[in-house]
Design a protein around this motif. Structure first.
Motif, PDB file in Angstrom:
ATOM      1  N   LEU A 215       0.839  -1.204   0.000  1.00 43.93           N
ATOM      2  CA  LEU A 215       0.000   0.000   0.000  1.00 43.93           C
ATOM      3  C   LEU A 215       0.874   1.255   0.000  1.00 43.93           C
ATOM      4  CD1 LEU A 215      -3.068   0.372   0.082  1.00 43.93           C
ATOM      5  CD2 LEU A 215      -2.904   0.615   2.562  1.00 43.93           C
TER       6      LEU A 215
ATOM      7  N   SER B 110       2.462   1.707  -3.399  1.00 51.72           N
ATOM      8  CA  SER B 110       1.572   2.005  -4.527  1.00 51.72           C
ATOM      9  C   SER B 110       1.048   3.433  -4.486  1.00 51.72           C
ATOM     10  CB  SER B 110       0.392   1.027  -4.545  1.00 51.72           C
ATOM     11  OG  SER B 110      -0.514   1.340  -3.506  1.00 51.72           O
ATOM     12  N   MET B 111       1.192   4.101  -3.335  1.00 55.05           N
ATOM     13  CA  MET B 111       0.666   5.470  -3.220  1.00 55.05           C
ATOM     14  C   MET B 111       1.587   6.445  -3.934  1.00 55.05           C
ATOM     15  SD  MET B 111      -0.298   6.073   0.759  1.00 55.05           S
ATOM     16  CE  MET B 111      -0.523   7.831   0.521  1.00 55.05           C
ATOM     17  N   PRO B 112       1.073   7.214  -4.893  1.00 57.77           N
ATOM     18  CA  PRO B 112       1.919   8.256  -5.449  1.00 57.77           C
ATOM     19  C   PRO B 112       2.212   9.283  -4.361  1.00 57.77           C
ATOM     20  CG  PRO B 112      -0.325   8.454  -6.298  1.00 57.77           C
ATOM     21  CD  PRO B 112      -0.277   7.229  -5.448  1.00 57.77           C
ATOM     22  N   ARG B 113       3.458   9.719  -4.251  1.00 57.94           N
ATOM     23  CA  ARG B 113       3.827  10.679  -3.218  1.00 57.94           C
ATOM     24  C   ARG B 113       4.208  12.006  -3.829  1.00 57.94           C
ATOM     25  NH1 ARG B 113       7.195   8.258   1.772  1.00 57.94           N
ATOM     26  NH2 ARG B 113       7.850  10.436   1.798  1.00 57.94           N
TER      27      ARG B 113
ATOM     28  N   LEU C 153       3.525   3.026 -11.255  1.00 58.84           N
ATOM     29  CA  LEU C 153       3.508   2.800  -9.813  1.00 58.84           C
ATOM     30  C   LEU C 153       3.465   1.304  -9.554  1.00 58.84           C
ATOM     31  CD1 LEU C 153       0.787   5.452  -9.005  1.00 58.84           C
ATOM     32  CD2 LEU C 153       3.113   5.524  -8.116  1.00 58.84           C
ATOM     33  N   PRO C 154       4.116   0.843  -8.491  1.00 60.30           N
ATOM     34  CA  PRO C 154       3.993  -0.581  -8.163  1.00 60.30           C
ATOM     35  C   PRO C 154       2.605  -0.865  -7.585  1.00 60.30           C
ATOM     36  CG  PRO C 154       5.463   0.550  -6.616  1.00 60.30           C
ATOM     37  CD  PRO C 154       5.008   1.574  -7.592  1.00 60.30           C
ATOM     38  N   ALA C 155       1.636  -1.030  -8.459  1.00 60.74           N
ATOM     39  CA  ALA C 155       0.246  -1.209  -8.029  1.00 60.74           C
ATOM     40  C   ALA C 155       0.056  -2.584  -7.389  1.00 60.74           C
ATOM     41  CB  ALA C 155      -0.681  -1.057  -9.229  1.00 60.74           C
ATOM     42  N   ILE C 156      -0.936  -2.675  -6.498  1.00 59.09           N
ATOM     43  CA  ILE C 156      -1.347  -3.974  -5.967  1.00 59.09           C
ATOM     44  C   ILE C 156      -2.364  -4.534  -6.946  1.00 59.09           C
ATOM     45  CG2 ILE C 156      -2.347  -5.196  -4.008  1.00 59.09           C
ATOM     46  CD1 ILE C 156      -1.715  -2.795  -2.258  1.00 59.09           C
TER      47      ILE C 156
ATOM     48  N   ALA D 268      -3.593   3.321  -8.057  1.00 58.69           N
ATOM     49  CA  ALA D 268      -2.339   3.128  -8.782  1.00 58.69           C
ATOM     50  C   ALA D 268      -2.584   2.357 -10.077  1.00 58.69           C
ATOM     51  CB  ALA D 268      -1.327   2.388  -7.907  1.00 58.69           C
TER      52      ALA D 268
ATOM     53  N   ASN E  94      -1.616   3.941 -13.706  1.00 59.28           N
ATOM     54  CA  ASN E  94      -0.730   3.213 -14.633  1.00 59.28           C
ATOM     55  C   ASN E  94      -1.401   2.981 -15.980  1.00 59.28           C
ATOM     56  OD1 ASN E  94       1.212   3.130 -12.682  1.00 59.28           O
ATOM     57  ND2 ASN E  94       0.913   0.983 -12.140  1.00 59.28           N
TER      58      ASN E  94
ATOM     59  N   ALA F 163      -0.331  14.620  -5.846  1.00 58.19           N
ATOM     60  CA  ALA F 163       0.656  13.551  -5.977  1.00 58.19           C
ATOM     61  C   ALA F 163       0.409  12.752  -7.254  1.00 58.19           C
ATOM     62  CB  ALA F 163       0.611  12.645  -4.752  1.00 58.19           C
TER      63      ALA F 163
ATOM     64  N   ARG G 265       2.841  12.423 -10.871  1.00 60.94           N
ATOM     65  CA  ARG G 265       3.225  11.155 -11.475  1.00 60.94           C
ATOM     66  C   ARG G 265       2.850  11.097 -12.957  1.00 60.94           C
ATOM     67  NH1 ARG G 265       6.161   6.356 -10.539  1.00 60.94           N
ATOM     68  NH2 ARG G 265       6.349   7.203  -8.449  1.00 60.94           N
TER      69      ARG G 265
END
Lengths: 326, 333
Positions: A258, A261-264, A273-276, B192, B196, B217, B221
């Motif tokens: 989690l 996966s959150m963009p910061r 993003l490393p999504a779940i 996310a 993507n 945020a 991205r």
């Protein structure tokens, strides 16, 4: 006095919530346990359906009529589960208060702000209307409502969302609660107003020494004001620890995924993003074994066969293959 | 810049507000003087608080709301004043994805019908089989299996509904995709996935994206450039790198500082620096610079004249007369 020594204000043990629905029983919360000490803020984090709100609505005695609750919750030494409405009303709004996500629908539209704050004060503290109004004014000033004397006679629709949430907080604080439950208090607000409300909650917690449960889906929100964090998934706590432990060195793969996966806002990366993968599970069709298993990178036969217990004392994690950090 | 796909010239959207039977009508200036050039293939973020005019601006570009002044120029042609029937063919090239994934899908239509509808309107020469092929093709592209075509929206989760909404918008291969808060209603773990997906679609189709969002945020991205709006007026327009590393406008600095980061070493201090005050009523905006009532740097001159966007450096414009005196603080790495 450090927080470890502070007395436990709210103690929840083995709390479970099951809803009877036309399609059969639906288990929303399982074996929820948490203690919150005086002066401490515990962040309760999870996605929709994780059971975070239902756990605390159960504590407040505010669940829908088709809910069945088992387990224990104690406010100091007073048991809360299974009490009658009349008995609960001796505590609710007095020693135990709650604020909700939507400040518009939580306020009564046809009562002025002053009346709504004073109502609870008069009812519980048995003081005169004038004294209650004076106290309402002082509360509005404490929650930093601008132009407070004029606001007393305004109606909720005349206020902005941020101001309404401040009024909600003033009502919750009216009788000096020992425990404040804040259920997504800033989710409906703009990010600038969110920061103001979170700063206010942090200040009130510090000054009043209240115990606070902050329910949110946003790990950034807990980072600012929580001392400890409980992460929930599919109706269970899967990780518990100090805010530093959980956010800086998560042990549960779900917490770690989690966070990743959150963009910061402070991340310059532009790649994917490393999504779940997948979806949060349907509570009616939980997989056998670990509920996060189908979305987990570390899953194996053990995880599919047996649900991991929440182990540990202060630092707890429910995972067969927790992440280890050097 | 190459020839822009879309250009806005002093675009205004004012809503007349009747105060009562006998009082004069006043105007709510939802969008008030936006100049912008959007290059093909660019992803432009439009950010600001609720009520800043970002959704109205997006809708005005698509002519879903009536503009009150200025021009929308599409591929070099001003399309102001065009009739609905004349605009319709352009819609083929401009599509929108909405915030609420379930509410924006007709519950009585199957997913196949929903995604095929733009083809039925804009590509009438396609045969049934060709249409079906296009639908299944785009569904696969957004990550949905072919067998979803016979199911209904309520059978899907929020993230899947948003994929359906994106498929509907993409099935015509539009040149411009307007996304109005497309991930705001989704769970964190699903956001996310959708971010993507939009990145992939942009890269693969060379599509231009207008990304309206309050989530700064996500904008960092996904977007190449960012426009910051406040009370319908532009505050800052810059490449994403410059806007986040050297924000010049005090409002941009305040907005960025307010975004929480999930780091307990940083976040408590960030909370202390939050922007104070609230958005003034758009019915009675402050004179001069509309942001001055919340600005820590405001001086008397700020009340006199509204600052126009001025160039800080190539690719960076700010609407603040005092930007030289204000450090580019509030930067977030």
């Amino acid at each position: 006095m450090s927080q470890d020594e502070a007395p436990v204000a709210l103690d929840i043990e083995q709390l479970s919530v099951v809803f009877d629905t036309p399609d059969g029983p639906l288990s929303a919360v399982n074996d929820f346990a948490l203690e919150i000490r005086r002066g401490e803020c515990v962040g309760v984090v999870g996605e929709s359906g994780a059971g975070k709100s239902q756990s605390f609505l159960a504590v407040m005695g505010l669940l829908a009529a088709n809910a069945r609750v088992s387990g224990q919750a104690r406010l100091g030494t007073e048991p809360l589960i299974g009490r009658s409405i009349a008995e609960l009303n001796q505590f609710r709004g007095v020693k135990l208060s709650m604020i909700f996500q939507d400040p518009m629908t939580s306020l009564t539209p046809h009562m002025t702000v002053g009346e709504q704050i004073a109502e609870s004060i008069i009812h519980h503290l048995k003081i005169s209307a004038d004294a209650a109004r004076a106290r309402a004014l002082a509360l509005l000033e404490q929650v930093q409502v601008t132009d407070a004397p004029r606001r007393l006679d305004q109606y909720p629709h005349e206020l902005s969302g941020g101001m309404r949430q401040r009024v909600m907080i003033a009502i919750a604080l009216a009788c000096d609660p020992e425990v404040l439950i804040a259920d997504e208090p800033t989710t409906a607000l703009d990010v600038t107003i969110q920061a103001q409300i979170l700063a206010l909650l942090a200040k009130l917690k510090r000054e009043r020494g209240m115990a606070m449960a902050l329910i949110t889906h946003d790990l950034g929100v807990v980072a600012g004001i929580a001392d400890r964090v409980a992460v929930m998934y599919a109706g269970r706590v899967v990780e518990l620890g100090t805010v530093h432990e959980v956010l800086k060195a998560p042990k549960h793969p779900y917490t770690a995924a989690l966070l990743a996966s959150m963009p910061r806002i402070d991340d310059t990366g532009t790649g994917p993003l490393p999504a779940i993968g997948g979806q949060p599970p349907n509570p009616r069709r939980l997989p056998p074994g670990c509920a996060f298993g189908p979305r987990c990178e570390r899953v194996d036969e053990t995880c599919r066969a047996a649900r991991p217990a929440l182990t540990g004392h202060e630092r707890r994690v429910a995972c067969h293959h927790p992440l280890e950090r050097p | 810049m190459t020839d822009p796909l879309l250009e806005l010239r002093d675009l205004r959207v004012w809503f007349p507000i009747g105060d009562g039977l006998f009082r004069a009508k006043r105007n709510l200036r939802a969008v008030d003087g936006i100049d912008l050039r959007v290059a093909p293939g660019e992803a432009l973020g439009i950010v600001g608080e609720s009520g800043c005019g970002k959704s109205t601006l997006a809708r005005a570009i698509l002519r879903l709301v009536r503009t009150s002044g200025g021009q929308v120029v599409w591929l070099g042609k001003p399309i102001e004043g065009w009739s609905t029937s004349r605009v319709r063919p352009l819609r083929r090239d401009m599509q929108i994805v909405f915030q609420d994934p379930l509410a924006s899908l007709d519950p009585r239509m199957t997913v196949g019908e929903i995604v095929a509808e733009p083809l039925r309107v804009h590509a009438r020469d396609l045969s049934r089989a060709e249409r079906r092929e296009r639908v299944i093709d785009i569904l696969a592209r957004v990550g949905l299996p072919a067998d979803v075509v016979n199911r209904y929206p309520h059978e899907f989760s929020g993230g899947q509904c948003q994929r359906i909404g994106i498929a509907r918008a993409m099935v015509l291969r539009p040149k411009l995709l307007v996304c109005d808060e497309p991930v705001s209603a989704l769970d964190v773990s699903i956001q996310a996935q959708i971010v993507n997906l939009l990145q992939d679609l942009k890269r693969d189709f060379g599509m231009t994206i207008l990304f309206v969002s309050h989530n700064l945020a996500v904008v960092r991205r996904l977007c190449d450039r960012v426009l910051v709006l406040y009370l319908g007026k532009p505050m800052e327009l810059a490449s994403t790198d410059l806007l986040y590393s050297q924000p010049r406008h005090p409002y941009t600095q305040g907005l960025l500082a307010a975004v929480p980061v999930p780091d307990p070493d940083l976040q408590p201090q960030r909370l202390g620096g939050a922007l104070g005050g609230e958005l003034p009523s758009p019915m009675a905006p402050p004179s001069g610079c509309v942001f001055r009532t919340r600005c820590a740097h405001a001086v008397a001159a700020c009340a006199a004249a509204a600052p126009r966007l001025q160039s800080v450096e190539t690719g960076h414009e700010v609407a603040c007369d005092r930007w030289r005196e204000i450090s580019a603080s509030g930067a977030v790495a």
